[in-house]
Design a protein around this motif. Structure first.
Motif, PDB file in Angstrom:
ATOM      1  N   ARG A   1       0.839  -1.200   0.000  1.00  0.00           N
ATOM      2  CA  ARG A   1       0.000   0.000   0.000  1.00  0.00           C
ATOM      3  C   ARG A   1       0.879   1.257   0.000  1.00  0.00           C
ATOM      4  O   ARG A   1       0.620   2.213  -0.742  1.00  0.00           O
ATOM      5  N   ASN A   2       1.953   1.260   0.812  1.00  0.00           N
ATOM      6  CA  ASN A   2       2.860   2.412   0.840  1.00  0.00           C
ATOM      7  C   ASN A   2       3.539   2.617  -0.505  1.00  0.00           C
ATOM      8  O   ASN A   2       3.689   3.752  -0.972  1.00  0.00           O
ATOM      9  N   LEU A   3       3.940   1.526  -1.148  1.00  0.00           N
ATOM     10  CA  LEU A   3       4.560   1.624  -2.462  1.00  0.00           C
ATOM     11  C   LEU A   3       3.571   2.159  -3.488  1.00  0.00           C
ATOM     12  O   LEU A   3       3.905   3.031  -4.296  1.00  0.00           O
ATOM     13  N   ASN A   4       2.350   1.667  -3.451  1.00  0.00           N
ATOM     14  CA  ASN A   4       1.321   2.104  -4.396  1.00  0.00           C
ATOM     15  C   ASN A   4       1.014   3.586  -4.218  1.00  0.00           C
ATOM     16  O   ASN A   4       0.894   4.331  -5.195  1.00  0.00           O
ATOM     17  N   GLU A   5       0.891   4.033  -2.963  1.00  0.00           N
ATOM     18  CA  GLU A   5       0.631   5.454  -2.708  1.00  0.00           C
ATOM     19  C   GLU A   5       1.792   6.325  -3.184  1.00  0.00           C
ATOM     20  O   GLU A   5       1.574   7.394  -3.752  1.00  0.00           O
ATOM     21  N   ALA A   6       3.009   5.881  -2.966  1.00  0.00           N
ATOM     22  CA  ALA A   6       4.168   6.653  -3.408  1.00  0.00           C
ATOM     23  C   ALA A   6       4.215   6.736  -4.928  1.00  0.00           C
ATOM     24  O   ALA A   6       4.547   7.787  -5.492  1.00  0.00           O
ATOM     25  N   LEU A   7       3.870   5.664  -5.600  1.00  0.00           N
ATOM     26  CA  LEU A   7       3.874   5.682  -7.063  1.00  0.00           C
ATOM     27  C   LEU A   7       2.769   6.579  -7.601  1.00  0.00           C
ATOM     28  O   LEU A   7       2.946   7.256  -8.618  1.00  0.00           O
ATOM     29  N   GLN A   8       1.618   6.609  -6.940  1.00  0.00           N
ATOM     30  CA  GLN A   8       0.525   7.486  -7.374  1.00  0.00           C
ATOM     31  C   GLN A   8       0.881   8.952  -7.164  1.00  0.00           C
ATOM     32  O   GLN A   8       0.487   9.808  -7.952  1.00  0.00           O
ATOM     33  N   ARG A   9       1.622   9.247  -6.090  1.00  0.00           N
ATOM     34  CA  ARG A   9       2.069  10.625  -5.843  1.00  0.00           C
ATOM     35  C   ARG A   9       3.207  11.010  -6.769  1.00  0.00           C
ATOM     36  O   ARG A   9       3.493  12.180  -6.942  1.00  0.00           O
ATOM     37  N   GLY A  10       3.884  10.020  -7.328  1.00  0.00           N
ATOM     38  CA  GLY A  10       5.024  10.291  -8.193  1.00  0.00           C
ATOM     39  C   GLY A  10       6.302  10.548  -7.412  1.00  0.00           C
ATOM     40  O   GLY A  10       7.221  11.187  -7.909  1.00  0.00           O
ATOM     41  N   THR A  11       6.359  10.071  -6.184  1.00  0.00           N
ATOM     42  CA  THR A  11       7.540  10.254  -5.356  1.00  0.00           C
ATOM     43  C   THR A  11       8.194   8.904  -5.106  1.00  0.00           C
ATOM     44  O   THR A  11       7.615   7.857  -5.373  1.00  0.00           O
ATOM     45  N   ALA A  12       9.392   8.977  -4.574  1.00  0.00           N
ATOM     46  CA  ALA A  12      10.093   7.743  -4.223  1.00  0.00           C
ATOM     47  C   ALA A  12       9.492   7.183  -2.938  1.00  0.00           C
ATOM     48  O   ALA A  12       9.096   7.942  -2.054  1.00  0.00           O
ATOM     49  N   PRO A  13       9.413   5.867  -2.823  1.00  0.00           N
ATOM     50  CA  PRO A  13       8.895   5.284  -1.575  1.00  0.00           C
ATOM     51  C   PRO A  13       9.800   5.647  -0.405  1.00  0.00           C
ATOM     52  O   PRO A  13      11.016   5.723  -0.544  1.00  0.00           O
ATOM     53  N   THR A  14       9.198   5.874   0.746  1.00  0.00           N
ATOM     54  CA  THR A  14       9.984   6.235   1.925  1.00  0.00           C
ATOM     55  C   THR A  14      10.648   4.998   2.493  1.00  0.00           C
ATOM     56  O   THR A  14      10.140   3.887   2.389  1.00  0.00           O
ATOM     57  N   ARG A  15      11.792   5.223   3.093  1.00  0.00           N
ATOM     58  CA  ARG A  15      12.517   4.116   3.720  1.00  0.00           C
ATOM     59  C   ARG A  15      11.901   3.810   5.065  1.00  0.00           C
ATOM     60  O   ARG A  15      11.265   4.633   5.694  1.00  0.00           O
ATOM     61  N   GLY A  16      12.133   2.612   5.527  1.00  0.00           N
ATOM     62  CA  GLY A  16      11.703   2.241   6.861  1.00  0.00           C
ATOM     63  C   GLY A  16      10.238   1.871   6.920  1.00  0.00           C
ATOM     64  O   GLY A  16       9.710   1.213   6.043  1.00  0.00           O
ATOM     65  N   GLY A  17       9.581   2.301   7.958  1.00  0.00           N
ATOM     66  CA  GLY A  17       8.197   1.953   8.154  1.00  0.00           C
ATOM     67  C   GLY A  17       8.036   0.699   8.991  1.00  0.00           C
ATOM     68  O   GLY A  17       6.953   0.373   9.422  1.00  0.00           O
ATOM     69  N   GLY A  18       9.109  -0.024   9.232  1.00  0.00           N
ATOM     70  CA  GLY A  18       9.038  -1.196  10.072  1.00  0.00           C
ATOM     71  C   GLY A  18       8.483  -2.431   9.403  1.00  0.00           C
ATOM     72  O   GLY A  18       8.291  -3.444  10.055  1.00  0.00           O
ATOM     73  N   ASN A  19       8.180  -2.368   8.103  1.00  0.00           N
ATOM     74  CA  ASN A  19       7.598  -3.532   7.444  1.00  0.00           C
ATOM     75  C   ASN A  19       8.569  -4.700   7.380  1.00  0.00           C
ATOM     76  O   ASN A  19       8.175  -5.847   7.572  1.00  0.00           O
ATOM     77  N   GLY A  20       9.824  -4.417   7.117  1.00  0.00           N
ATOM     78  CA  GLY A  20      10.810  -5.490   7.040  1.00  0.00           C
ATOM     79  C   GLY A  20      11.000  -6.170   8.382  1.00  0.00           C
ATOM     80  O   GLY A  20      11.089  -7.400   8.467  1.00  0.00           O
ATOM     81  N   LEU A  21      11.048  -5.381   9.453  1.00  0.00           N
ATOM     82  CA  LEU A  21      11.204  -5.971  10.779  1.00  0.00           C
ATOM     83  C   LEU A  21       9.939  -6.703  11.214  1.00  0.00           C
ATOM     84  O   LEU A  21      10.013  -7.710  11.914  1.00  0.00           O
ATOM     85  N   MET A  22       8.777  -6.212  10.793  1.00  0.00           N
ATOM     86  CA  MET A  22       7.541  -6.943  11.097  1.00  0.00           C
ATOM     87  C   MET A  22       7.522  -8.283  10.372  1.00  0.00           C
ATOM     88  O   MET A  22       7.098  -9.298  10.930  1.00  0.00           O
ATOM     89  N   MET A  23       7.997  -8.286   9.131  1.00  0.00           N
ATOM     90  CA  MET A  23       8.053  -9.550   8.395  1.00  0.00           C
ATOM     91  C   MET A  23       9.056 -10.504   9.043  1.00  0.00           C
ATOM     92  O   MET A  23       8.796 -11.707   9.136  1.00  0.00           O
ATOM     93  N   LEU A  24      10.182  -9.982   9.501  1.00  0.00           N
ATOM     94  CA  LEU A  24      11.151 -10.817  10.195  1.00  0.00           C
ATOM     95  C   LEU A  24      10.559 -11.364  11.491  1.00  0.00           C
ATOM     96  O   LEU A  24      10.735 -12.539  11.828  1.00  0.00           O
ATOM     97  N   GLY A  25       9.831 -10.531  12.224  1.00  0.00           N
ATOM     98  CA  GLY A  25       9.160 -10.996  13.436  1.00  0.00           C
ATOM     99  C   GLY A  25       8.137 -12.083  13.125  1.00  0.00           C
ATOM    100  O   GLY A  25       8.032 -13.079  13.848  1.00  0.00           O
ATOM    101  N   GLY A  26       7.384 -11.909  12.040  1.00  0.00           N
ATOM    102  CA  GLY A  26       6.425 -12.934  11.638  1.00  0.00           C
ATOM    103  C   GLY A  26       7.104 -14.230  11.249  1.00  0.00           C
ATOM    104  O   GLY A  26       6.631 -15.324  11.568  1.00  0.00           O
ATOM    105  N   LEU A  27       8.230 -14.110  10.556  1.00  0.00           N
ATOM    106  CA  LEU A  27       8.975 -15.313  10.175  1.00  0.00           C
ATOM    107  C   LEU A  27       9.502 -16.040  11.413  1.00  0.00           C
ATOM    108  O   LEU A  27       9.434 -17.268  11.493  1.00  0.00           O
ATOM    109  N   LEU A  28      10.001 -15.290  12.384  1.00  0.00           N
ATOM    110  CA  LEU A  28      10.474 -15.912  13.617  1.00  0.00           C
ATOM    111  C   LEU A  28       9.326 -16.575  14.377  1.00  0.00           C
ATOM    112  O   LEU A  28       9.507 -17.613  15.014  1.00  0.00           O
ATOM    113  N   LEU A  29       8.132 -15.981  14.317  1.00  0.00           N
ATOM    114  CA  LEU A  29       6.973 -16.618  14.943  1.00  0.00           C
ATOM    115  C   LEU A  29       6.599 -17.912  14.231  1.00  0.00           C
ATOM    116  O   LEU A  29       6.143 -18.868  14.865  1.00  0.00           O
ATOM    117  N   MET A  30       6.778 -17.948  12.938  1.00  0.00           N
ATOM    118  CA  MET A  30       6.409 -19.140  12.170  1.00  0.00           C
ATOM    119  C   MET A  30       7.384 -20.289  12.388  1.00  0.00           C
ATOM    120  O   MET A  30       7.004 -21.458  12.247  1.00  0.00           O
TER     121      MET A  30
END
Length: 189
Positions: free
Chosen positions: A74-103
């Motif tokens: 969703r963040n990538l899609n919004e950034a592309l619609q605005r015509g800007t570069a996606p912002t770094r961070g947001g914690g999505n990568g760490l949330m995915m890592l946390g989910g993987l560790l839970l799995m």
């Protein structure tokens, strides 16, 4: 089978880094600890409880990964619609890592996965990881290691054959010589 060519003295191998030396030992110790902890909990609470804990971790981890992936998309899609570069961070990568560790099956990995879902921990770990990556990139570019690595891989392949060549563009842009020269002859040794 010898070719009659003396390869010369053997090159001196660089020392293994500490990470490459101790990572397999650390992973083995972690696996043994996970199995031991599961057997202790199974002895105290029963095998069904351990099974339910593992299934709950799998379901919760998949839910966390799905949510973080949707948020990142969703963040990538919004950034592309605005015509800007996606912002770094947001914690999505760490949330995915946390989910993987839970799995992953195990109670220690579940504890680390749950810790990574907490926003203060995400902020601290994310900041540390970003500083570390920036420092390593600065060190690599200061030493010229990235550019030199590609050059060395091309020139110094042990036992490999170096084929000199050039890029020929076939898309009609300047530098396209494929129409002028006709078909290229095959490479021969």
């Amino acid at each position: 089978m010898t070719t009659g060519v003396d390869p010369g003295p053997h090159p001196v191998r660089p020392r293994r880094s500490r990470l490459r030396t101790f990572l397999p030992l650390g992973i083995a110790a972690w696996l043994v600890l996970e199995i031991w902890l599961l057997t202790v909990v199974a002895g105290a609470a029963g095998g069904l409880t351990v099974f339910l804990l593992l299934v709950a971790g799998l379901l919760l981890g998949s839910l966390v990964i799905k949510r973080a992936g949707r948020r990142a998309f969703r963040n990538l899609n919004e950034a592309l619609q605005r015509g800007t570069a996606p912002t770094r961070g947001g914690g999505n990568g760490l949330m995915m890592l946390g989910g993987l560790l839970l799995m992953l099956p195990g109670l220690i990995s579940d504890a680390f996965g749950l810790l990574l879902l907490l926003p203060p921990v995400q902020k601290a770990v994310g900041g540390y990881a970003e500083r570390t990556v920036d420092r390593k990139l600065r060190e690599a570019t200061a030493e010229g290691a990235l550019g030199d690595a590609f050059q060395q891989a091309r020139m110094y392949r042990p036992g490999g054959k170096v084929v000199q060549g050039e890029v020929i563009r076939e898309d009609g842009r300047p530098g396209d010589t494929s129409r002028e020269t006709g078909p290229r002859p095959p490479l021969t040794s």
